[in-house]
Write an enzyme that holds these catalytic residues in place. Structure first.
Site, PDB file in Angstrom:
ATOM      1  N   TYR B 154       0.821  -1.214   0.000  1.00 15.83           N
ATOM      2  CA  TYR B 154       0.000   0.000   0.000  1.00 15.83           C
ATOM      3  C   TYR B 154       0.856   1.265   0.000  1.00 15.83           C
ATOM      4  CZ  TYR B 154      -4.781  -1.851   0.510  1.00 15.83           C
ATOM      5  OH  TYR B 154      -5.991  -2.445   0.297  1.00 15.83           O
ATOM      6  N   GLU B 161       1.777   6.487  -7.047  1.00 17.01           N
ATOM      7  CA  GLU B 161       0.691   7.336  -7.555  1.00 17.01           C
ATOM      8  C   GLU B 161       0.970   8.806  -7.303  1.00 17.01           C
ATOM      9  OE1 GLU B 161      -2.995   5.916  -5.854  1.00 17.01           O
ATOM     10  OE2 GLU B 161      -2.514   3.847  -6.416  1.00 17.01           O
TER      11      GLU B 161
END
Lengths: 308, 232
Positions: B154, B161
């Site tokens: 994660y 991103e």
């Protein structure tokens, strides 16, 4: 809850109160003594007392004798969290937009470029929009103080943050564009459009107010009884024939008028979001009317006649 | 007799687990296809430049039909996980369509490969877990992977991103893409540049919530802890 004794036979109750989540015994009442004497941080508005841990709360008016319990009654307690009065919430929710819009209208510094500070728009529709918007929220504030009769005294504290973000946020967003130096007045049908929009807006404001008065008159002061609302002599209330929650219908109409008047996409957005929320509320209210009253008029729709 | 008029219910109602597992199985295989395409490109070309371009169409297609699957499976799942999955799918579609697809100059960035690799790995683990779970034959290593790998995956994915969006900012500013200025007849303005900044900032409240949700799930499933959920 209250407990009554009759003159002939006196019935004694023992009441124990358990925490709904952990089932710990919180207190045991063999005299009539309020819960918050044992736990002062849990004032009355915060208490939810119920017969079943997952069931509905008992109401203030419920009488101990009439509940399905033995002589030792077990109730479950739930803390509803910090509470705030509905009147406080409404005044803050509505006061914000009123003031914020005016700040944008008068072009207070730091909003637009410095050369525009404290100037006024050259478009008359901008002045009209300010009057309408301010009138709308002033009306709401006065209704909160003098017209509405609230069934609950309080709501959870976190609601005020949620509600104020919504109202204040949208008011600022709309006001920014309407009062912007580069604002473009309605171009599709120009003056005609603004005039029609104003008529729709005023019509719906009067309608909305009429409904609030009619609903207030259904309920005598201090009582919490619920009745089916019906049309009165006021023509604006005749919409009750077709709709369960005409206050929302008129509210939608007002904002539709305001959208038409300003031809501003953020206003259209605000109208759409409000419409969705009010439809959800209207459907809920309509459903509870149907559940509570066997003879509820079948022709009525929740918010839009025949449609929704 | 009475059975002659009995309606044939569709397969998915008679064997709900099988139907769901078939859906999950196809998703797993889609991500496997993507993973294999990526690996094959890297082995053949020795560089990640141009990798995005080669898988772009497949990736866009997969991500968009993932949306349909969220809706489709939402009918059978507990509502809360629809929100978590929905947020993830939306953020993925946003990344694919509004960042990497629209801004060609950043397609060869390392950060793009980073989040693509993370997504691929995470999804294969997750959907294998669902598939085997529904078929009641769950190998422990898949369960272990699903509830442990996210701990590094994660944050890595978020880093990929965020770096990608950050790298894209100058190009957005220069081209003024997806932006609308005053005056216009709708009396609204939209600055894609500042919108992206807000999107980046929104990771700050949203990511910890997702992360702690997974950590709580891990404690419940792997360590058998009983966690009393906050009531609504």
């Amino acid at each position: 809850m209250t407990s009554q004794g009759s003159r002939k036979a006196v019935v004694f109750f023992e009441v124990e109160i358990l925490d709904a989540k952990t089932k710990d015994k919180l207190c045991f009442l063999d005299k009539v003594r309020p819960l918050h004497k044992y736990y002062p941080q849990w004032y009355a508005a915060r208490q939810s007392i119920r017969l079943d841990p997952k069931g509905k709360s008992l109401k203030d008016e419920d009488v101990l004798q009439h509940l399905p319990v033995g002589t030792t009654a077990t109730f479950y307690f739930r803390d509803l969290g910090a509470q705030i009065s509905w009147v406080t919430v409404f005044l803050t929710e509505y006061g914000g937009p009123l003031l914020l819009y005016l700040m944008f209208y008068f072009r207070v510094p730091f909003i637009y470029a410095p050369k525009y500070d404290f100037t006024t728009s050259k478009h008359w529709v901008v002045h009209l929009a300010c009057m309408c918007h301010s009138f709308h929220y002033l009306k709401r504030l006065l209704e909160t103080l003098f017209v509405h009769r609230f069934s609950h005294g309080t709501m959870p504290l976190r609601n005020i943050f949620k509600n104020c973000t919504y109202y204040w946020g949208f008011a600022a967003w709309m006001a920014y564009y309407i009062n912007h130096p580069l604002y473009t007045p309605p171009t599709i049908y120009g003056e005609q459009q603004v005039r029609i929009a104003l008529i729709i807006f005023l019509f719906c404001q009067v309608g909305n107010f009429s409904i609030h008065i009619a609903l207030r008159n259904l309920r005598p002061p201090g009582s919490k009884t619920r009745k089916i609302p019906y049309p009165t002599k006021n023509p604006f209330t005749w919409i009750f024939l077709l709709v369960s929650c005409p206050n929302y219908t008129y509210e939608l109409g007002s904002w539709f008028g305001f959208t038409l008047m300003t031809q501003c996409l953020p206003v259209a957005f605000f109208t759409a979001v409000g419409f969705i929320q009010m439809t959800v509320w209207a459907k809920g209210k309509h459903r509870s009317y149907l559940k509570e009253f066997r003879d509820y008029p079948p022709l009525r729709s929740p918010i839009l006649p025949f449609v929704l | 007799g009475p059975s002659a008029h009995r309606q044939q219910s569709p397969t998915k109602h008679r064997y709900p687990s099988l139907h769901k597992s078939r859906g999950r199985g196809t998703t797993t295989s889609r991500w496997l296809v993507l993973a294999m395409a990526m690996m094959r490109f890297y082995i053949q070309k020795g560089t990640h430049k141009g990798l995005y371009k080669s898988i772009a169409r497949t990736l866009k297609f997969f991500q968009t039909i993932a949306l349909v699957e969220v809706v489709h499976c939402a009918i059978g799942i507990v509502r809360t996980s629809v929100i978590v999955t929905g947020v993830q799918v939306c953020s993925r579609i946003f990344m694919v369509w509004f960042i990497t697809n629209s801004i060609k100059q950043i397609q060869n960035e390392e950060s793009v490969i980073l989040f693509l690799a993370v997504w691929t790995f995470t999804e294969i683990t997750r959907y294998s877990f669902y598939t085997f779970n529904l078929l009641n034959h769950l190998p422990y290593f898949i369960k272990w992977a699903r509830y442990n790998m996210f701990i590094i995956m994660y944050p890595l994915g978020v880093a990929g991103e965020l770096l990608t969006i950050y790298t894209a900012l100058p190009y957005v500013r220069k081209t003024g893409m997806l932006s609308m200025r005053l005056p216009n007849k709708y009396n609204v303005s939209f600055d894609y540049y500042y919108f992206l900044v807000i999107v980046m900032l929104s990771y700050i409240p949203l990511f910890p919530q997702l992360y702690f949700h997974m950590l709580r799930q891990r404690r419940k499933v792997l360590l058998g802890e009983i966690i009393v959920e906050k009531d609504e």
